[in-house]
Structure formats: C-alpha cells, structure tokens
Design an enzyme around this catalytic site. Sequence first.
Site: not given
Length: 552
Positions: A306, A484-486
């Site tokens: 994101h 921080y949503h890999a």
Amino acid sequence: MAADLYADYVIVGAGSAGCVLAARLTESGEHKVVLLEAGGDDRPLKEPSQFISNIMIHTPIGFGKTLNDPKVNWLYETEVDEGSGGRAHKWPKGKVLGGSSSINGMLYVRGQSADYDGWAQMGARGWSWDDVLPYFRKSEHQERGEDEFHGADGPLNVSDFPDEHPVSAALVEACQQAGIPYKKDLNDGNQEGCSFFQMTAKNGRRHSAAVAYLHPAMKRPNLTVETRAMTTRIIFDGKKAVGVEFKQNGETRKVMVGREVILAAGAVESPKLLEISGVGQGALLQELGVKVVHESPMVGENMQDHYMIGCQAALKEPHHSINQLSRGVKLLGEIAKYGLTRKGLLSYAVAHGCAFVKTRPELQFPDVQIHVMAASMDLEYLNQYQGLRLDKDPGMASNPCQVRPESRGSIHAKSPDGTVWPKIVPNYLSDPIDKQSVVDQLKLIRKIWQQPALEPYLKEKGDPFGNTDEEMLAYAKLAGGTLYHAVGTVAMGDERYPLDPQLRVRGVENLRVIDASVMPKISSGNTNAPTIMIAEKGAEMVLAGAKQAVAA
C-alpha cells in the site's frame, strides 16, 4: 556438521505468523517445535542491550521510535524507484519476537469480504470470506463482545481507540459531511464508511502476537525458541525438506525435522530463503550459483504494497493537536497520566480515525483507505531520515492509500549468503490505474478538508496538492511511501503460483510458507490481522496433515 536440534516442526521467523504457529502447534503437547528468530527477545528484562527499545515496543506511542530503531527493526532499503520520484524507500520490518506486530501502528483491520472471495477465485480454494471468518473470530478477544463477526475468547486483544481527540472527531465528521457514512464496525466484511480505529492493545499496552500467543506458549516443554538465530538455508534431501541451517553467536547450527519446515519469515525473507535454498527462477538461481531443487518462476514476484500519500495541514490557535503533547512539560504530564491510567498520548496508535470510500460511484467496493489523525509529522525529519517525529506546530493529517493497487514489484535474493538482504523493487505507481487513483485520492482529501466541520480548525484554506491532474500526480510521487504492507511474494492459488491452497510449496515435500507472502492479492487495509488469520488457518492445516499421516 551434525544437527544439534531436532523437532517435528521448525518455524522460521517469530513474527505475527510465527508466534501464532508456535502457540497452536504446541497446544496439544504432541509435537516438538523449534522456533527461530533472527532478532532478539521483546521483553525488556530479557534483553538488557535493547532495554529502552523494548520499553518502546510495549508503549503504543513508541512505534514512532521503533520505526527507525535498528535494534528491533531490519530497516530494509528498496532499490531506487522511478514511480515514486526516483527515491529509495526504507522498509521497516520487526527484528524481534513478535516481528512487525511488535513495532507496527497497532491498527486492527481485516479487509473486505470480497478480498477473500477473490483469493478463492484465483485458485486458493478454502480461502473465501466464509472460510476465513472463523479464523478471524478464533484469533480475537474483542472487547466489545462476541457476535457473528467477532470472537471474544481468542488470544489477540482488540480494543477501541482510547480517546476521541476533538480534531480527530472533526475529521471523522468532515468525512461524513463529504458523503462517507459513519460505520462503527469496519471489520464485518463490508468496509464502506468512516469511524475510529480499533487497536491490538490491552490495558493501554501493545498486544503483539508475541504477547498474545508466544509468551504463554514459551512455558511449554515442547517449544524451543532460539533468538539471534538467522536462518541461512533450507536443507533438502532430494526434493524433501529435512531441516534448516542457521547462524547464531558466530556459529553455524542445524535443526532437523521429522515432519515439516515452515517459513514464516515474511514477504521479504521467505522468497529469499526459498531462492538461496534452490526453489525459484532457474536462471536467477544459476546466477547466484545455487543448485536448482525446483523451478518456481513466481517466487519473489507478485509483490504488492500500500502506497500512502502524506496529506497534512496546519491548525490555527488556540486549537491544538497531539503535537503539543509530545514536548516539554506537557509530555511529562502525559507520561504521568499514562503511568497512572494507561491513557493519553502514550496509549495512542499510529492513526485515530479511518475511512474506506469509493472514489467513483460505479465501483462495487471501496478502493481507498484514509488514515486521519490530530497530528502532523516533521516533514524535514521524515524526508531526511524516513522516521516519524511530530511537528512543533499544531497540525492534522488525512493520509490516503489505494487498497487494491495494480502495480507489482518483486523481491529476489542477490547473494547465496542468507545474511545478505534481498533486492527489493517496489514499482510503486507503475500501473496507469494506480496513477489515476492517487489523483482521485487527493481530490477526495481536498473535498473532505473543505467541509464545515474543519473550518474552525484549519489555519489556511487550500492545500498543496496542485491544480491539474499532472501536478497532483507529481505531488503524490514525492509525498508518498510504503505503508509497511508488503505481501504476495510466495503466493498461493492455482498452478501458476508457488503454493497450493494448503500453503505447501509446489514441487517439493514437507515445506510450507505461512505468512503475509502467501496472499495472492493484498487485503484492503492494514495487513496484520489478515496475517494472524492466515497463521491460524495454516496451523490447522499443518495439524490436519499430521493426523492424516498418522492415519495412513
């Protein structure tokens, strides 16, 4: 080199998923489990060298410190990314028990029911909304109580935001005035609406996966937890995974397994570990000098994240935000308040309110999430250090992101050495749909800021976004970054993907991946709650496999 540890299962990574797996696989007492964590312990008294860092972990507002703290954070760095203005980005990832659940913003968001129905349509049978809802409920101790969507007996405490700051409340009201309906529960599968966030917190303290799941399980004799243990490869006997090799205190050690190796190292490390162990794209492995165990072209591909755009505005006196509480005498007062009541500034998560909204009326589901808060960041510090520090002057923020980006990046090993970081190529805003989305997002924020609810607070009318679509796109490229949503780098699904719906690595035996990397498409919103759900469901699959093996 002889093995010095033996187990039924070895779990690589004690992050959000690994903590759940360790707890669930050892519950019955039947199975011996070894859990390897490359970072340290999250408990202050257990790690004197990172005592202050660990205090920050358990204090909710401490995420602002841990976000840039190398003692508990890997602080990965991406390649230079053309889609976001030719910048490299820091990617915070937890380097401690609890993983990123120990340093994240603590926001509890499940995503839309359509996300999971979409997974099932992509070949991940058994992962529709109806299939996964029981595991969300199983994981959850919802302080509001139990209902058809929420559980009250699970390990993970989910609580309401402790305070409704007047500026944050005005932002939520402005969202409603802009046409976004108020919705108290954003986690029932139907996200559209605005509300205050719920948090993974309990009694004013962070409730990470380590606190919720792992700490109680560490008392069990059938669980061994090894910290400062960096896994460097999976050991194969032919095409069967039989153990892992790891480095600890300068020594190379081995864990051999009787049943399965389970990677729970996250979307950055799990694909790298597969590749340096021989599972991945044949040409890449040959370049690395790694023997090919199984050709799997999609390992490391399909990376999604994101991309959040920073949108903040100054407030006029005498209206204050939480910025003023973070300094001087007021901060001392907030520290005292937290010590006495577990409330106030130190109990806050990364954002206060939230909205999920459609940017176009013809859309079936919301395509944008907005994080709103009575706070603004020091932009000079953010740009220089990619860390969070509150501004000196009062401000507010409304930071949007596209919840289902079309852009795809990759994460691949760049050395056969397991201690070397992989190559991270985010490819932000590389798809035309995503470029149009960021323009639509900024127009939406402009509309919200023009609502009557914010008029008493805003210092100036207007915004810095630009007047044309081209100017807005240029703003978004320079004002945005990772949320921080890999996810997605070892995805499950049909035969195209590395994993089958049981989370088993195709082409080899006794090897699963159970973490955020298994998502074929990113969930609509913050990814920690879905990752914990994946681990709950994955643990049940592992245990079912063990029963089938015994029966056979």
